[in-house]
Write an enzyme that holds these catalytic residues in place. Structure first.
Site, PDB file in Angstrom:
ATOM      1  N   ARG A 173       0.684  -1.291   0.107  1.00 53.48           N
ATOM      2  CA  ARG A 173       0.096   0.171   0.091  1.00 53.48           C
ATOM      3  C   ARG A 173       0.824   1.195   0.017  1.00 53.48           C
ATOM      4  O   ARG A 173       0.318   2.285  -0.260  1.00 53.48           O
ATOM      5  CB  ARG A 173      -1.070   0.038   1.306  1.00 53.48           C
ATOM      6  CG  ARG A 173      -2.070  -0.746   1.113  1.00 53.48           C
ATOM      7  CD  ARG A 173      -3.108  -0.765   2.219  1.00 53.48           C
ATOM      8  NE  ARG A 173      -4.345  -1.298   2.254  1.00 53.48           N
ATOM      9  CZ  ARG A 173      -5.416  -0.649   2.498  1.00 53.48           C
ATOM     10  NH1 ARG A 173      -5.542   0.502   2.842  1.00 53.48           N
ATOM     11  NH2 ARG A 173      -6.648  -1.467   2.195  1.00 53.48           N
ATOM     12  N   TYR A 176       0.559   4.433  -2.327  1.00 53.21           N
ATOM     13  CA  TYR A 176      -0.481   5.191  -2.091  1.00 53.21           C
ATOM     14  C   TYR A 176      -0.357   6.075  -0.728  1.00 53.21           C
ATOM     15  O   TYR A 176      -0.340   7.432  -0.703  1.00 53.21           O
ATOM     16  CB  TYR A 176      -1.848   4.531  -1.893  1.00 53.21           C
ATOM     17  CG  TYR A 176      -3.019   5.344  -1.846  1.00 53.21           C
ATOM     18  CD1 TYR A 176      -3.542   5.967  -3.118  1.00 53.21           C
ATOM     19  CD2 TYR A 176      -3.804   5.556  -0.801  1.00 53.21           C
ATOM     20  CE1 TYR A 176      -4.745   6.839  -3.100  1.00 53.21           C
ATOM     21  CE2 TYR A 176      -5.126   6.236  -0.625  1.00 53.21           C
ATOM     22  CZ  TYR A 176      -5.440   6.774  -1.732  1.00 53.21           C
ATOM     23  OH  TYR A 176      -6.398   7.511  -1.723  1.00 53.21           O
ATOM     24  N   ASP A 177       0.100   5.167   0.194  1.00 57.16           N
ATOM     25  CA  ASP A 177       0.311   5.881   1.719  1.00 57.16           C
ATOM     26  C   ASP A 177       1.286   6.900   1.716  1.00 57.16           C
ATOM     27  O   ASP A 177       1.377   7.929   2.113  1.00 57.16           O
ATOM     28  CB  ASP A 177       0.628   4.885   2.741  1.00 57.16           C
ATOM     29  CG  ASP A 177      -0.394   3.781   2.968  1.00 57.16           C
ATOM     30  OD1 ASP A 177      -1.326   3.517   2.243  1.00 57.16           O
ATOM     31  OD2 ASP A 177      -0.017   2.859   3.587  1.00 57.16           O
ATOM     32  N   GLY A 179       2.915   7.927  -1.194  1.00 55.20           N
ATOM     33  CA  GLY A 179       2.760   8.815  -2.099  1.00 55.20           C
ATOM     34  C   GLY A 179       1.830  10.090  -1.432  1.00 55.20           C
ATOM     35  O   GLY A 179       2.058  11.171  -1.681  1.00 55.20           O
ATOM     36  N   PHE A 222     -19.928  -5.102  -0.396  1.00 51.83           N
ATOM     37  CA  PHE A 222     -20.916  -5.755   0.278  1.00 51.83           C
ATOM     38  C   PHE A 222     -22.306  -5.578  -0.470  1.00 51.83           C
ATOM     39  O   PHE A 222     -23.206  -6.462  -0.280  1.00 51.83           O
ATOM     40  CB  PHE A 222     -21.016  -5.269   1.770  1.00 51.83           C
ATOM     41  CG  PHE A 222     -20.050  -5.804   2.801  1.00 51.83           C
ATOM     42  CD1 PHE A 222     -19.179  -6.504   2.243  1.00 51.83           C
ATOM     43  CD2 PHE A 222     -19.869  -5.526   3.945  1.00 51.83           C
ATOM     44  CE1 PHE A 222     -17.992  -7.278   3.222  1.00 51.83           C
ATOM     45  CE2 PHE A 222     -18.861  -6.062   4.984  1.00 51.83           C
ATOM     46  CZ  PHE A 222     -17.942  -6.704   4.394  1.00 51.83           C
ATOM     47  N   PRO A 237      -8.122  -9.356   9.365  1.00 54.85           N
ATOM     48  CA  PRO A 237      -8.545 -10.393  10.702  1.00 54.85           C
ATOM     49  C   PRO A 237      -9.773  -9.933  10.948  1.00 54.85           C
ATOM     50  O   PRO A 237     -10.561 -10.979  11.672  1.00 54.85           O
ATOM     51  CB  PRO A 237      -7.587  -9.671  11.634  1.00 54.85           C
ATOM     52  CG  PRO A 237      -7.425  -8.120  11.258  1.00 54.85           C
ATOM     53  CD  PRO A 237      -7.294  -7.941   9.944  1.00 54.85           C
ATOM     54  N   THR A 239     -11.300  -7.874  12.228  1.00 53.31           N
ATOM     55  CA  THR A 239     -11.680  -6.856  13.493  1.00 53.31           C
ATOM     56  C   THR A 239     -11.193  -5.331  13.263  1.00 53.31           C
ATOM     57  O   THR A 239     -11.419  -4.633  13.864  1.00 53.31           O
ATOM     58  CB  THR A 239     -10.638  -7.106  14.565  1.00 53.31           C
ATOM     59  OG1 THR A 239      -9.295  -7.548  14.088  1.00 53.31           O
ATOM     60  CG2 THR A 239     -11.089  -8.705  15.444  1.00 53.31           C
ATOM     61  N   THR A 241     -11.640  -1.627  11.967  1.00 52.12           N
ATOM     62  CA  THR A 241     -12.604  -0.600  11.781  1.00 52.12           C
ATOM     63  C   THR A 241     -12.415   0.421  10.706  1.00 52.12           C
ATOM     64  O   THR A 241     -11.205   0.619  10.396  1.00 52.12           O
ATOM     65  CB  THR A 241     -12.554  -0.083  13.344  1.00 52.12           C
ATOM     66  OG1 THR A 241     -11.547   0.589  13.447  1.00 52.12           O
ATOM     67  CG2 THR A 241     -12.972  -1.014  14.130  1.00 52.12           C
TER      68      THR A 241
HETATM   69  O1  LIG Z   1     -15.033  -7.022   0.216  1.00 49.33           O
HETATM   70  C1  LIG Z   1     -14.290  -6.489   1.190  1.00 49.33           C
HETATM   71  C2  LIG Z   1     -13.450  -5.410   0.893  1.00 49.33           C
HETATM   72  C3  LIG Z   1     -12.778  -4.934   1.873  1.00 49.33           C
HETATM   73  N1  LIG Z   1     -12.864  -5.526   3.245  1.00 49.33           N
HETATM   74  C4  LIG Z   1     -12.156  -4.972   4.373  1.00 49.33           C
HETATM   75  O2  LIG Z   1     -12.713  -3.746   4.897  1.00 49.33           O
HETATM   76  C5  LIG Z   1     -11.618  -2.676   5.241  1.00 49.33           C
HETATM   77  C6  LIG Z   1     -11.955  -1.415   4.331  1.00 49.33           C
HETATM   78  O3  LIG Z   1     -11.350  -1.715   3.146  1.00 49.33           O
HETATM   79  P1  LIG Z   1     -11.547  -0.728   1.754  1.00 49.33           P
HETATM   80  O4  LIG Z   1     -11.239  -1.505   0.626  1.00 49.33           O
HETATM   81  O5  LIG Z   1     -12.955  -0.347   1.647  1.00 49.33           O
HETATM   82  O6  LIG Z   1     -10.659   0.379   1.721  1.00 49.33           O
HETATM   83  P2  LIG Z   1      -9.911   1.258   2.903  1.00 49.33           P
HETATM   84  O7  LIG Z   1     -10.650   1.715   4.173  1.00 49.33           O
HETATM   85  O8  LIG Z   1      -8.681   0.276   3.400  1.00 49.33           O
HETATM   86  O9  LIG Z   1      -9.406   2.568   2.224  1.00 49.33           O
HETATM   87  C7  LIG Z   1     -10.215   3.513   1.619  1.00 49.33           C
HETATM   88  O10 LIG Z   1     -10.725   4.344   2.544  1.00 49.33           O
HETATM   89  C8  LIG Z   1      -9.765   5.357   2.788  1.00 49.33           C
HETATM   90  C9  LIG Z   1      -9.319   6.015   1.519  1.00 49.33           C
HETATM   91  O11 LIG Z   1      -8.511   7.092   1.765  1.00 49.33           O
HETATM   92  C10 LIG Z   1      -8.659   5.174   0.795  1.00 49.33           C
HETATM   93  O12 LIG Z   1      -8.462   5.946  -0.369  1.00 49.33           O
HETATM   94  C11 LIG Z   1      -9.699   4.108   0.362  1.00 49.33           C
HETATM   95  O13 LIG Z   1      -9.050   3.217  -0.301  1.00 49.33           O
HETATM   96  C12 LIG Z   1     -10.428  -3.374   5.023  1.00 49.33           C
HETATM   97  O14 LIG Z   1     -10.119  -3.902   6.101  1.00 49.33           O
HETATM   98  C13 LIG Z   1     -10.668  -4.582   4.189  1.00 49.33           C
HETATM   99  O15 LIG Z   1      -9.825  -5.401   4.478  1.00 49.33           O
HETATM  100  C14 LIG Z   1     -13.490  -6.583   3.547  1.00 49.33           C
HETATM  101  O16 LIG Z   1     -13.675  -6.991   4.488  1.00 49.33           O
HETATM  102  N2  LIG Z   1     -14.168  -7.037   2.527  1.00 49.33           N
END
Ligand SMILES: O=c1ccn([C@@H]2O[C@H](COP(=O)(O)OP(=O)(O)O[C@H]3OC[C@@H](O)[C@H](O)[C@H]3O)[C@@H](O)[C@H]2O)c(=O)[nH]1
Length: 272
Positions: A173, A176-177, A179, A222, A237, A239, A241
């Site tokens: 990541r 992006y992070d 960057g 979802f 994992p 857990t 948020t």
């Molecule tokens: O189908 C899925 C998709 C994601 N997830 C989990 O849900 C959490 C959220 O993941 P997302 O893919 O929605 O994205 P993230 O929250 O990690 O990052 C996102 O939100 C913050 C923004 O600044 C970022 O640019 C964006 O990518 C993660 O822990 C991921 O592992 C699931 O459990 N199932």
């Protein structure tokens, strides 16, 4: 009025330039703000454009390379006299005369930004440098959409803006992070060194209409899975948020930040 061109003696006529339409004058007279939105064809960008276009005194220019954005998101504005759409990649310089720059351009969903990580970091670093160069040249105020991901794998909950984060510099990541972290550094260095007016928003996980069905982020995944009657994929994992934010609230926050006095960085998300 047409007149004989006496100088060359060949009988050619020269015409004075056409008088511009009065509509053109009235357009420029009314517009008091020209605004560039990079990434304006994307999910958040296109909602921001809709809101900016509601104000008849705004002219809006969108620059987008359409990697994750789509012309479809802007179709109601194409052809509008206060709107321009440019196919442009921010890793190349852009010369336009504007008063404000909302710099959103960068894929934001992990599956898209990890697809071509070198391009992602170029977009964040070179793209932000180019936009800061433009802001400096024309004296525009510039807002960067940074990310909650600057906090990395945070050791503090919730994260305030004073927290410096816990980021892996070599992880998948990092393009992006890191960057976005460099982009924030560039913003502040241009501010301190050149007096550029800057604003930095740290965007949290945002959802709403026009997210791509294959965006890959958790809310759209979802919903798409539920519609198809499939099991929801909770990744390990299990857990983790997130602070979720509806896109209209995000756009309001970005505009308030741009037009207020606070440089940020400021978290835009949901405190709940
Ligand atoms: O189908 C899925 C998709 C994601 N997830 C989990 O849900 C959490 C959220 O993941 P997302 O893919 O929605 O994205 P993230 O929250 O990690 O990052 C996102 O939100 C913050 C923004 O600044 C970022 O640019 C964006 O990518 C993660 O822990 C991921 O592992 C699931 O459990 N199932």
């Amino acid at each position: 009025m047409a007149q004989k061109d006496a100088a060359n003696g060949n009988g050619a006529t020269t015409r004075p330039p056409p008088t511009p339409s009065p509509i053109r004058f009235s357009k420029f007279f009314q517009a008091n703000m020209r605004i560039l939105v990079t990434g304006g064809a994307g999910f958040i960008g296109s909602h921001l454009v809709d809101k900016l276009m509601e104000n008849e005194k705004n002219e809006v220019i969108v620059a987008d390379n359409f990697f994750t954005g789509s012309k479809d998101n802007l179709k109601k504005w194409i052809g509008h006299p206060r709107f321009e759409l440019i196919r442009h990649d921010v890793t190349e310089p852009l010369l336009v005369e504007v008063d404000q720059i909302y710099h959103l351009a960068c894929p934001a969903s992990p599956i898209f930004y990890k697809h071509n990580p070198v391009k992602t970091i170029k977009t964040n670093v070179i793209g932000t440098l180019n936009m800061l160069g433009l802001a400096k040249r024309v004296g525009a105020r510039i807002l960067l959409t940074s990310t909650s991901e600057v906090y990395g794998d945070p050791l503090e909950h919730p994260q305030t803006e004073a927290y410096w984060g816990n980021v892996n510099p070599i992880g998948v990541r990092s393009c992006y992070d890191e960057g976005k972290r460099v982009a924030e550094t560039l913003m502040f260095d241009y501010h301190r060194q050149h007096g550029i007016e800057i604003r930095i928003a740290r965007i949290f996980n945002t959802y709403g209409p026009r997210m791509n069905i294959d965006d890959g982020r958790v809310v759209s995944n979802f919903i798409a899975q539920a519609i198809r009657g499939e099991a929801l994929t909770v990744q390990k994992p299990g857990t983790q948020t997130r602070s979720f934010c509806y896109v209209a609230d995000m756009v309001n926050g970005l505009m308030k930040l741009m037009n207020g006095d606070n440089t940020g960085p400021i978290n835009i998300g949901n405190p709940g």
